[in-house]
Write a protein that holds these residues in place. Structure first.
Motif, PDB file in Angstrom:
ATOM      1  N   LEU A 200       0.892  -1.333   0.159  1.00 45.34           N
ATOM      2  CA  LEU A 200      -0.020  -0.061  -0.073  1.00 45.34           C
ATOM      3  C   LEU A 200       1.008   1.061   0.006  1.00 45.34           C
ATOM      4  O   LEU A 200       0.533   2.124  -0.571  1.00 45.34           O
ATOM      5  N   VAL A 201       1.956   1.281   0.726  1.00 44.28           N
ATOM      6  CA  VAL A 201       2.936   2.374   0.844  1.00 44.28           C
ATOM      7  C   VAL A 201       3.659   2.447  -0.610  1.00 44.28           C
ATOM      8  O   VAL A 201       3.639   3.564  -0.942  1.00 44.28           O
ATOM      9  N   ARG A 202       3.735   1.434  -1.246  1.00 40.22           N
ATOM     10  CA  ARG A 202       4.407   1.515  -2.590  1.00 40.22           C
ATOM     11  C   ARG A 202       3.693   2.139  -3.485  1.00 40.22           C
ATOM     12  O   ARG A 202       4.024   3.000  -4.306  1.00 40.22           O
ATOM     13  N   ARG A 203       2.188   1.673  -3.425  1.00 39.48           N
ATOM     14  CA  ARG A 203       1.031   2.332  -4.369  1.00 39.48           C
ATOM     15  C   ARG A 203       0.949   3.945  -4.040  1.00 39.48           C
ATOM     16  O   ARG A 203       0.735   4.640  -4.925  1.00 39.48           O
ATOM     17  N   GLN A 204       1.036   4.191  -2.608  1.00 42.03           N
ATOM     18  CA  GLN A 204       0.833   5.459  -2.503  1.00 42.03           C
ATOM     19  C   GLN A 204       2.058   6.489  -3.203  1.00 42.03           C
ATOM     20  O   GLN A 204       1.844   7.495  -3.513  1.00 42.03           O
ATOM     21  N   LYS A 205       3.308   5.855  -2.906  1.00 40.23           N
ATOM     22  CA  LYS A 205       4.523   6.501  -3.580  1.00 40.23           C
ATOM     23  C   LYS A 205       4.380   6.567  -4.986  1.00 40.23           C
ATOM     24  O   LYS A 205       4.647   7.732  -5.260  1.00 40.23           O
ATOM     25  N   ALA A 206       3.679   5.766  -5.504  1.00 37.19           N
ATOM     26  CA  ALA A 206       3.623   5.706  -7.066  1.00 37.19           C
ATOM     27  C   ALA A 206       2.654   6.615  -7.337  1.00 37.19           C
ATOM     28  O   ALA A 206       2.777   7.431  -8.434  1.00 37.19           O
ATOM     29  N   ALA A 207       1.632   6.658  -6.586  1.00 39.09           N
ATOM     30  CA  ALA A 207       0.858   7.631  -7.109  1.00 39.09           C
ATOM     31  C   ALA A 207       1.314   9.173  -6.829  1.00 39.09           C
ATOM     32  O   ALA A 207       1.034  10.271  -7.650  1.00 39.09           O
ATOM     33  N   GLU A 208       2.108   9.389  -5.663  1.00 39.19           N
ATOM     34  CA  GLU A 208       2.533  10.707  -5.713  1.00 39.19           C
ATOM     35  C   GLU A 208       3.603  11.098  -6.677  1.00 39.19           C
ATOM     36  O   GLU A 208       3.636  12.161  -7.215  1.00 39.19           O
ATOM     37  N   ARG A 209       4.354  10.038  -7.172  1.00 40.54           N
ATOM     38  CA  ARG A 209       5.193  10.178  -8.032  1.00 40.54           C
ATOM     39  C   ARG A 209       4.716  10.688  -9.644  1.00 40.54           C
ATOM     40  O   ARG A 209       5.071  11.479 -10.251  1.00 40.54           O
ATOM     41  N   ALA A 210       3.477   9.644  -9.784  1.00 38.36           N
ATOM     42  CA  ALA A 210       2.933  10.370 -11.030  1.00 38.36           C
ATOM     43  C   ALA A 210       2.193  11.747 -10.961  1.00 38.36           C
ATOM     44  O   ALA A 210       2.240  12.199 -11.966  1.00 38.36           O
ATOM     45  N   LEU A 211       1.742  12.154  -9.981  1.00 37.27           N
ATOM     46  CA  LEU A 211       1.285  13.576  -9.745  1.00 37.27           C
ATOM     47  C   LEU A 211       2.446  14.429 -10.004  1.00 37.27           C
ATOM     48  O   LEU A 211       2.219  15.378 -10.647  1.00 37.27           O
ATOM     49  N   LEU A 212       3.623  14.050  -9.491  1.00 39.09           N
ATOM     50  CA  LEU A 212       4.757  14.904  -9.780  1.00 39.09           C
ATOM     51  C   LEU A 212       5.264  15.175 -11.148  1.00 39.09           C
ATOM     52  O   LEU A 212       5.408  16.229 -11.711  1.00 39.09           O
ATOM     53  N   HIS A 213       5.327  13.957 -11.879  1.00 42.33           N
ATOM     54  CA  HIS A 213       5.627  14.079 -13.278  1.00 42.33           C
ATOM     55  C   HIS A 213       4.487  14.462 -14.060  1.00 42.33           C
ATOM     56  O   HIS A 213       4.842  15.398 -15.094  1.00 42.33           O
ATOM     57  N   LEU A 214       3.520  14.382 -13.431  1.00 39.72           N
ATOM     58  CA  LEU A 214       2.084  15.169 -14.465  1.00 39.72           C
ATOM     59  C   LEU A 214       2.089  16.703 -14.302  1.00 39.72           C
ATOM     60  O   LEU A 214       1.692  17.313 -15.013  1.00 39.72           O
ATOM     61  N   GLY A 215       3.073  17.055 -13.361  1.00 41.78           N
ATOM     62  CA  GLY A 215       3.346  18.474 -12.956  1.00 41.78           C
ATOM     63  C   GLY A 215       2.265  19.219 -12.363  1.00 41.78           C
ATOM     64  O   GLY A 215       1.746  20.306 -12.487  1.00 41.78           O
ATOM     65  N   ILE A 216       1.467  18.279 -11.496  1.00 41.91           N
ATOM     66  CA  ILE A 216       0.172  18.813 -10.775  1.00 41.91           C
ATOM     67  C   ILE A 216       0.704  19.361  -9.185  1.00 41.91           C
ATOM     68  O   ILE A 216       0.603  18.895  -8.317  1.00 41.91           O
ATOM     69  N   THR A 217       1.443  20.325  -9.285  1.00 38.85           N
ATOM     70  CA  THR A 217       2.374  20.785  -8.249  1.00 38.85           C
ATOM     71  C   THR A 217       2.224  22.352  -7.900  1.00 38.85           C
ATOM     72  O   THR A 217       1.619  23.040  -8.774  1.00 38.85           O
TER      73      THR A 217
END
Lengths: 325, 490
Positions: B41-58
């Protein structure tokens, strides 16, 4: 399309191209120095001269050394032409036209920037410099490829390509100008292996080494100048860049070849026509440096004409965001 | 990681009932998460955060020159909303937005509601969002508020209450769409099994609504999203919506009014614009009519609008119904215009300009939430139970000085949801902002909406400017029990 959007796409492409070129200059220099005898560190100063920012450099860093030059050209946030600054500017331009370009382009550029930004803070990023600079060049190629295959080849795309070609022509002219004159008087090296190392480095600075050998077979200063200036098939040769830029320009204006409707397409058409009928003998008669100097100022005029013709329909420009030429 | 030790602490929990069992519809999500290996679950949470960062939703971290960017915090455990409860809410929101549109039209035209003494006249004229320039205005198709983002909270009694109506430029819908895209990647199997109501058609619905507003003209209408620019905190959303609708994103400097028409500056000269979805406050749209120092606006825009040459969504002046004082009257507004009882509840509101109410408020400050009527984003607020005596004295002084500026409400016990904190789940308070598109033919309510979470332990403030995050909201059809074809897949 909106003038503001056209302008941002144009600059986004120029900045990415600029970052790629700076990476290539540094990388080629690295390789060259590894092959030269000890004490060749003076070869880092000409690199700064290539970018035209030597005064700023001298003021802030003093004498040139490998680490100082790399810091200045790759990561210095205060240097508007450093790789990092270029990518940041490219990304800010992309952000302002995010709805116009494809999501794939935005994501690629965003990831590109984030990677370099992380590297700027990582003390180990220069452990394998070649890999680092190759990654930058590849990311730039990837951006161009993603753009090619995900964005409609309409007006916006053509503005982007005009920007990229003008920037590329400018960079090739600078590297040729600076290096040619450093290399010619190095009589110590003539006939030695270093001779071809140095000339090879010039070609590599434009990713032109292999294509040059296929075309001309052996290292010859005059033919190298001919190749980088006037070749019509090598994509980093100035003539080839201007050819491509002119095709995009005609797509934007809808004018048939040989005609014009504004100052931008006239300036570009005239410059290209001159090049179409120029030989390397003409150039050397004028003097290579003089010729390149004139070329660079005509490229600047072209940039100005594009700006006046397409981008500044507005009476005032309220944003204070400066753009480094 | 499991929910075994999760505590609801006596709060209404969106996922678990008072006995600690999953609510209908939530059991599948709970089972799947319980079945995941602890790190997964932690891994998926981190993956989701990374995806948001690379989508530039920051957003940029203020004052940090090294270019640090943060994503808006996002928690991957979805917030579940029961389909039958949602159906009622949807009806209630349609009713409310319909009545508010009739109210705004009335306020700027016949003023029947004032003449019938349902709302005091001075309350309307003193509302911060009231715009004199809109008197007599008849916007296209009689619609004022096309896009609404109503803030709802669920109280300890299990009922939803409207907290604010947000009738001006509600933001956040892009997060609903992006959160959903991330969740489909994160829990593809659970998502499929839960038959979650879709949100992806929002941009096309919005586009149809905007197109329908165009003045009748030959050829397809030119629609544009109008943003204050890249430095606006909601810029990502403006850009996202323009992209998803395939329309132009314009800034004030791209526009001008030429012979009564709004034009945009293009590489080929001026081009007409028919509909502007403006994400810029009334005050800044036209320096000739509103704030004269606006650098973002377009001189002459209001004249073009009044002449019917361009449509604006939302219309200027809708803020009058968004006023916290007017809020107290919304149930009366619904009864007055529709002759119906309100379906979604209003929070009981004490209006400090009424003598009885003010007396009660001043005597009970420690139990009430006091709000300045013209502030938003969680500012200008006194949360009684969490306040000091000095703060209460200060607010009492302010209320006595300017009663019109204050309302008070009972402290609501906001419902909670489980969020992932390091290695376990903890309850955090949430609200819910559904988005409503009000058109001539139909009203569309986006199923679910934005769930905002107060990520600080115990905090009730969900605003992203003050430590809030978000979650995806799943409206689940609770009538058909969800099934998972492969029980080991999540």
């Amino acid at each position: 399309m909106l003038s503001r959007v056209a302008e941002s796409i144009y600059w986004m492409n120029r900045y990415i191209e600029r970052a790629e070129n700076v990476a290539r200059f540094i990388d080629a220099n690295f390789h060259m120095i590894l092959d030269l005898p000890r004490g060749a560190s003076e070869q880092w100063q000409p690199l700064v001269n290539t970018t035209g920012d030597h005064e700023v450099f001298a003021e802030r860093y003093g004498s040139a050394s490998r680490d100082k030059v790399i810091e200045f050209l790759a990561f210095d946030r205060e240097n508007p032409n450093s790789i990092l600054s270029c990518l940041r500017a490219a990304r800010e331009n992309a952000r302002s036209v995010r709805e116009y370009i494809s999501s794939e382009m935005w994501q690629q550029l965003n990831t590109f920037y984030l990677t370099v930004n992380d590297a700027a803070r990582d003390s180990h990023s220069m452990d394998l410099p070649h890999q680092f600079f190759v990654d930058i060049m590849m990311s730039s190629h990837l951006f161009v490829g993603v753009t090619e295959s995900t964005m409609s080849h309409g007006e916006g795309w053509h503005f982007g390509r005009v920007g990229r070609m003008i920037e590329r022509a400018d960079k090739t002219s600078r590297i040729l100008d600076v290096k040619y004159y450093i290399l010619l008087p190095s009589v110590d090296y003539i006939g030695t292996p270093f001779d071809s190392i140095l000339w090879g480095a010039l070609l590599r600075s434009a990713s032109a080494f292999e294509m040059y050998l296929k075309r001309h077979g052996r290292i010859d200063p005059e033919k190298i100048a001919d190749f980088l200036l006037l070749d019509t098939k090598f994509p980093r040769a100035i003539h080839s860049c201007l050819n491509t830029a002119e095709i995009s320009m005609r797509n934007i204006t809808g004018q048939p070849r040989g005609t014009f409707c504004n100052r931008a397409d006239r300036t570009l058409g005239k410059l290209l026509a001159d090049m179409d009928y120029t030989t390397i003998e003409d150039v050397l008669d004028t003097g290579l440096h003089e010729y390149l100097d004139q070329l660079q100022s005509r490229l600047n005029q072209l940039g100005g004409a594009i700006n006046d013709t397409f981008f500044t329909l507005r009476p005032v420009a309220p944003t204070g965001e400066g753009r480094a030429e | 990681m499991r929910f075994d030790n999760y505590q609801t602490d006596g709060f209404f929990d969106e996922m678990f009932d008072a006995q600690g069992g999953p609510r209908p519809g939530a059991n599948l999500v709970m089972e799947r998460i319980n079945a995941l290996p602890p790190e997964e679950l932690v891994r998926r949470q981190k993956a989701a955060e990374r995806a948001l960062l690379h989508l530039g939703i920051t957003f940029n971290v203020y004052g940090d020159s090294s270019g640090t960017e943060r994503i808006f915090p996002f928690d991957i455990v979805p917030r579940i909303v029961q389909g039958d409860e949602w159906a009622i809410m949807e009806k209630g929101l349609k009713q409310r937005v319909h009545a508010l549109n009739l109210f705004i039209h009335d306020v700027y035209n016949e003023q029947k509601i004032i003449k019938d003494k349902v709302i005091p006249e001075e309350l309307i004229y003193s509302a911060d969002g009231y715009r004199k320039a809109c008197v007599g205005l008849k916007p296209p198709k009689g619609i004022w508020c096309h896009i609404t983002g109503t803030d709802l909270v669920r109280h300890g009694d299990g009922n939803y209450y409207v907290l604010e109506d947000n009738l001006r430029c509600p933001s956040g819908v892009s997060y609903v769409l992006e959160n959903r895209a991330i969740m489909k990647r994160t829990f593809p199997m659970v998502f499929e099994a839960c038959s979650v109501q879709p949100v992806t058609d929002y941009p096309s619905r919005l586009f149809e609504l905007l197109q329908s507003l165009a003045p009748s003209i030959v050829g397809g209408p030119m629609v544009a999203v109008w943003t204050p620019g890249v430095y606006n905190s909601a810029y990502f959303e403006h850009s996202f919506l323009a992209q998803q609708m395939g329309v132009q994103l314009v800034e004030g400097r791209d526009l001008e009014v030429n012979r009564g028409r709004v034009m945009m500056r293009t590489t080929k000269g001026l081009e007409r614009v028919d509909v502007l979805y403006r994400r810029i406050d009334d005050d800044f749209i036209d320096p000739r009519v509103f704030r004269s120092d606006s650098m973002l606006g377009v001189p002459g825009l209001m004249a073009a609008y009044q002449a019917g040459n361009v449509a604006l969504a939302n219309a200027p002046g809708t803020g009058v119904a968004d006023d916290k004082a007017i809020y107290a009257y919304v149930p009366d507004i619904i009864r007055y215009y529709l002759d119906e009882e309100p379906i979604v509840r209003n929070v009981p509101t004490y209006a400090c300009w009424r003598d009885d109410d003010r007396r009660y408020v001043l005597e009970n400050l420690e139990n009430l939430v006091v709000k300045a009527v013209n502030e938003s984003g969680g500012y200008g607020m006194l949360v009684g139970p969490h306040s000091t005596a000095a703060e209460r004295e200060e607010f009492a002084r302010r209320i006595i000085a300017k009663p019109r500026n204050y309302i008070a409400q009972p402290t609501l016990s906001l419902s909670r949801v489980p969020v992932l904190t390091d290695d376990h789940f903890e309850g955090r308070h949430v609200d819910l902002r559904p988005y409503i598109l009000y058109g001539t033919d139909e009203t569309f309510v986006l199923p679910g909406g934005l769930t905002r979470v107060a990520l600080k332990k115990g905090s009730l403030v969900v605003n992203s400017s003050q430590g809030g995050g978000s979650k995806d909201t799943w409206v689940i059809d609770s009538s058909c029990p969800p099934t998972l074809s492969d029980p080991s897949a999540a």
